[in-house]
Structures are given as C-alpha cells and as structure tokens.
Design an enzyme around this catalytic site. Sequence first.
Site, PDB file in Angstrom:
ATOM      1  N   ASP A  20      57.475  53.239  25.147  1.00 16.61           N
ATOM      2  CA  ASP A  20      56.621  54.432  25.130  1.00 16.61           C
ATOM      3  C   ASP A  20      57.362  55.641  25.694  1.00 16.61           C
ATOM      4  OD1 ASP A  20      54.281  55.786  24.579  1.00 16.61           O
ATOM      5  OD2 ASP A  20      53.400  55.384  26.538  1.00 16.61           O
ATOM      6  N   ARG A  24      56.977  62.556  24.286  1.00 16.35           N
ATOM      7  CA  ARG A  24      57.143  63.416  25.462  1.00 16.35           C
ATOM      8  C   ARG A  24      58.612  63.776  25.674  1.00 16.35           C
ATOM      9  NH1 ARG A  24      54.248  59.612  29.365  1.00 16.35           N
ATOM     10  NH2 ARG A  24      54.276  58.320  27.496  1.00 16.35           N
ATOM     11  N   HIS A  37      61.383  59.964  18.347  1.00 13.34           N
ATOM     12  CA  HIS A  37      61.346  58.635  17.722  1.00 13.34           C
ATOM     13  C   HIS A  37      62.749  58.226  17.262  1.00 13.34           C
ATOM     14  CE1 HIS A  37      57.073  58.449  18.117  1.00 13.34           C
ATOM     15  NE2 HIS A  37      56.831  59.423  17.271  1.00 13.34           N
ATOM     16  N   ARG A  71      47.366  58.590  14.135  1.00 12.13           N
ATOM     17  CA  ARG A  71      48.121  59.812  14.479  1.00 12.13           C
ATOM     18  C   ARG A  71      48.194  60.759  13.277  1.00 12.13           C
ATOM     19  NH1 ARG A  71      52.913  58.488  18.787  1.00 12.13           N
ATOM     20  NH2 ARG A  71      51.581  57.313  20.209  1.00 12.13           N
ATOM     21  N   LEU A 131      69.257  35.544  19.508  1.00 10.51           N
ATOM     22  CA  LEU A 131      68.069  36.258  20.002  1.00 10.51           C
ATOM     23  C   LEU A 131      66.934  36.220  18.976  1.00 10.51           C
ATOM     24  CD1 LEU A 131      66.895  38.211  22.217  1.00 10.51           C
ATOM     25  CD2 LEU A 131      67.726  40.092  20.771  1.00 10.51           C
ATOM     26  N   ARG A 188      56.937  48.310  30.456  1.00 14.74           N
ATOM     27  CA  ARG A 188      56.448  49.489  29.734  1.00 14.74           C
ATOM     28  C   ARG A 188      57.170  50.711  30.274  1.00 14.74           C
ATOM     29  NH1 ARG A 188      50.659  51.309  27.409  1.00 14.74           N
ATOM     30  NH2 ARG A 188      51.346  53.322  26.598  1.00 14.74           N
ATOM     31  N   ILE A 195      48.037  48.316  28.943  1.00 12.07           N
ATOM     32  CA  ILE A 195      48.549  47.351  27.969  1.00 12.07           C
ATOM     33  C   ILE A 195      48.435  47.903  26.547  1.00 12.07           C
ATOM     34  CG2 ILE A 195      48.244  44.981  27.077  1.00 12.07           C
ATOM     35  CD1 ILE A 195      49.171  44.973  29.961  1.00 12.07           C
TER      36      ILE A 195
HETATM   37  C1  IPE Z   1      51.613  51.985  22.735  1.00 12.96           C
HETATM   38  O1  IPE Z   1      51.885  53.329  22.998  1.00 12.96           O
HETATM   39  C2  IPE Z   1      52.098  51.617  21.379  1.00 12.96           C
HETATM   40  C3  IPE Z   1      53.543  51.618  21.182  1.00 12.96           C
HETATM   41  C4  IPE Z   1      54.464  51.929  22.050  1.00 12.96           C
HETATM   42  C5  IPE Z   1      53.974  51.205  19.881  1.00 12.96           C
HETATM   43  P1  IPE Z   1      50.797  54.470  22.763  1.00 12.96           P
HETATM   44  O2  IPE Z   1      51.462  55.744  23.117  1.00 12.96           O
HETATM   45  O3  IPE Z   1      50.234  54.367  21.398  1.00 12.96           O
HETATM   46  O4  IPE Z   1      49.677  54.073  23.812  1.00 12.96           O
HETATM   47  P2  IPE Z   1      48.599  54.969  24.561  1.00 12.96           P
HETATM   48  O5  IPE Z   1      47.923  55.812  23.523  1.00 12.96           O
HETATM   49  O6  IPE Z   1      49.333  55.809  25.551  1.00 12.96           O
HETATM   50  O7  IPE Z   1      47.701  53.990  25.241  1.00 12.96           O
HETATM   51  C1  IPE Z   2      56.013  55.428  21.500  1.00 10.72           C
HETATM   52  O1  IPE Z   2      56.184  56.741  21.887  1.00 10.72           O
HETATM   53  C2  IPE Z   2      56.269  55.213  20.034  1.00 10.72           C
HETATM   54  C3  IPE Z   2      55.063  55.005  19.217  1.00 10.72           C
HETATM   55  C4  IPE Z   2      53.871  54.839  19.702  1.00 10.72           C
HETATM   56  C5  IPE Z   2      55.251  54.957  17.794  1.00 10.72           C
HETATM   57  P1  IPE Z   2      55.003  57.805  21.780  1.00 10.72           P
HETATM   58  O2  IPE Z   2      55.079  58.450  20.434  1.00 10.72           O
HETATM   59  O3  IPE Z   2      53.707  57.224  22.121  1.00 10.72           O
HETATM   60  O4  IPE Z   2      55.458  58.846  22.878  1.00 10.72           O
HETATM   61  P2  IPE Z   2      54.521  59.597  23.921  1.00 10.72           P
HETATM   62  O5  IPE Z   2      53.790  58.539  24.681  1.00 10.72           O
HETATM   63  O6  IPE Z   2      53.609  60.465  23.118  1.00 10.72           O
HETATM   64  O7  IPE Z   2      55.476  60.352  24.761  1.00 10.72           O
HETATM   65 MG    MG Z   3      52.734  56.992  23.891  1.00 13.45          MG
END
Ligand code: IPE
Ligand code: IPE
Ligand code: MG
Length: 252
Positions: A20, A24, A37, A71, A131, A188, A195
């Site tokens: 995650d 940001r 990404h 999204r 792996l 995480r 979670i």
């Molecule tokens: C969890 O992250 C899903 C992935 C990393 C693939 P999110 O960014 O979607 O989770 P929330 O919205 O902060 O809970």
């Molecule tokens: C995790 O990063 C990747 C996916 C959920 C696809 P985010 O896109 O959720 O990044 P933040 O949490 O908005 O920074």
């Molecule tokens: Mg996120």
Amino acid sequence: MASCATSSPAIPRHLAIIMDGNGRWAERRHRPRIVGHRAGARAVNLCIDFCILKGIQALTLFAFSSENWGRPEGEVGALMKLFMNALEREVDELDRRDVRIRFIGERERFSPAIVARMQAAELQTAANDGLQLSIAASYGGRWDITQAARALAADVAAGRLRVEDIDEDALTRRLTLADLPPPDLFIRTGGEMRISNFLLWHLAYTELWFTEALWPELDAATLQGALDHYASRERRFGLTGAQLAPLQESTE
Ligand code: IPE
Ligand code: IPE
Ligand code: MG
C-alpha cells in the site's frame, strides 16, 4: 492449515504483504497516481529477490482488491495496462528463477486477454518448486470464504459431502492457497493498520507488522526489519508460554 504450537523457524515460511501507498508516493511528488503504481511494480521485484535470497518458501502479494474495482475508471484502466505489461515482461525471468506463479481472486472480472496471460503464466511455471508466488488480484477475503462456502454447498447438494462432516478443515481445503501453510508473517506498508479484506481466514494466527514506509520506498532493510520482528515473537496459538517451553525443547 496446521496451527499447532511449535517453535517458529526464524524465517517465515509464508509471507503475505499488502503493498500500500503507491498513490500517496506519487501525490507527494505532484505526479499522477499511476506513476506510483509503476514505481510499486519495481518494489515487487525487490521483494521477490529478497524472498528468494532469504529462502522464504511462499510469498503472497495483495495487488488489487475486490473493492479497488470501484476506483476511478482511469486509474483502474491504467492499473490493468500495468498488470498486462508486467505479465508480458516478468514471467520468463521468474520461470527461469524457478518461481511458481499463481493468481487468486475473482478472475472473471478481468478482460479475456489478462485472464489468458494469467493462465499462461500459471501453466508455464506450474512445475517450479522455488518461491511459491501468489498474486491476489480482484481478491477479497470475504469473496474467498464465500466461494469456499459455495463449494461446500455444491458438494453437499451432489451427495459428496455430509453436512455433519463440514468442519474447519473442510472449509480450509476449499479456500485459495489451501496447499500452503498459512502466512507466518503479514506486512502492510503505507501506515494503515487494517486488513482491508485481505486473507481474512488465513491470517487467524499470523504475526502482523506495519510500516509507515510507502510501498515504492521499500528496501531490503525494511523487509529485514520485519523478519527481525518476526524472529523475536513467541507464537503461542492460544496456549501459555509455559506450555510452549517443553514443545520447543522437543523440536530443537
Ligand atoms: C489494500 O489497499 C489493497 C491493496 C493494496 C491491493 P487499499 O488502499 O485498497 O486499502 P484501504 O482503502 O486503504 O483500506
Ligand atoms: C496500493 O496503493 C495499490 C493498489 C491498491 C492497487 P494505493 O493505490 O492504495 O496507494 P495509496 O494508499 O492511495 O497511497
Ligand atoms: Mg491504499
């Protein structure tokens, strides 16, 4: 999924990660989220290298959740392109390194081209015993438990299973990743302490570790920090510390 109390090996057998913080990371640089990404995809390679180096047997990465379909269309579309490119680019090299790849999640929601690539990657690497890499994409822990419940119901309806034989093992066997030990360690990145519908059932006794580091900032030192934390944990699985001591002696 054995959950008996034995001394944990210093290295987790199975590592599960919520990757995650990509968005940001990009926003802090005044760049579009997709740039984050892309940077995140590079961190995936670093993480895989680390696991191979450390002898971790299984790595499960949360790449895209059931909820992430909600999204903005532009972000989802860009993620799908990135996913397709990564499949085209990385699979041969992972195969060469003896990595077995599989995808867990509701794959019917992906385009036929992506589904075909996923299947090809799984087939190409099916016999590899290095792996065990599982990519959770279009995945939700609730979906996983629901599809397992549906499989149980189908077996009962077909006369292959009696209702009184439904127990935790029967459900576990119908979940994704049923052939792997449950994750020993969960990481995480991105600072959130939740979670987010990842492996809900499988994480019952997993050690949890959170870091403020955003996923694209990941480095080997951060991962090593998580392993060091793991090695220092006493995993009691509901027993007392005193009960564990003789068990640990007998496995030494
Ligand atoms: C969890 O992250 C899903 C992935 C990393 C693939 P999110 O960014 O979607 O989770 P929330 O919205 O902060 O809970
Ligand atoms: C995790 O990063 C990747 C996916 C959920 C696809 P985010 O896109 O959720 O990044 P933040 O949490 O908005 O920074
Ligand atoms: Mg996120």
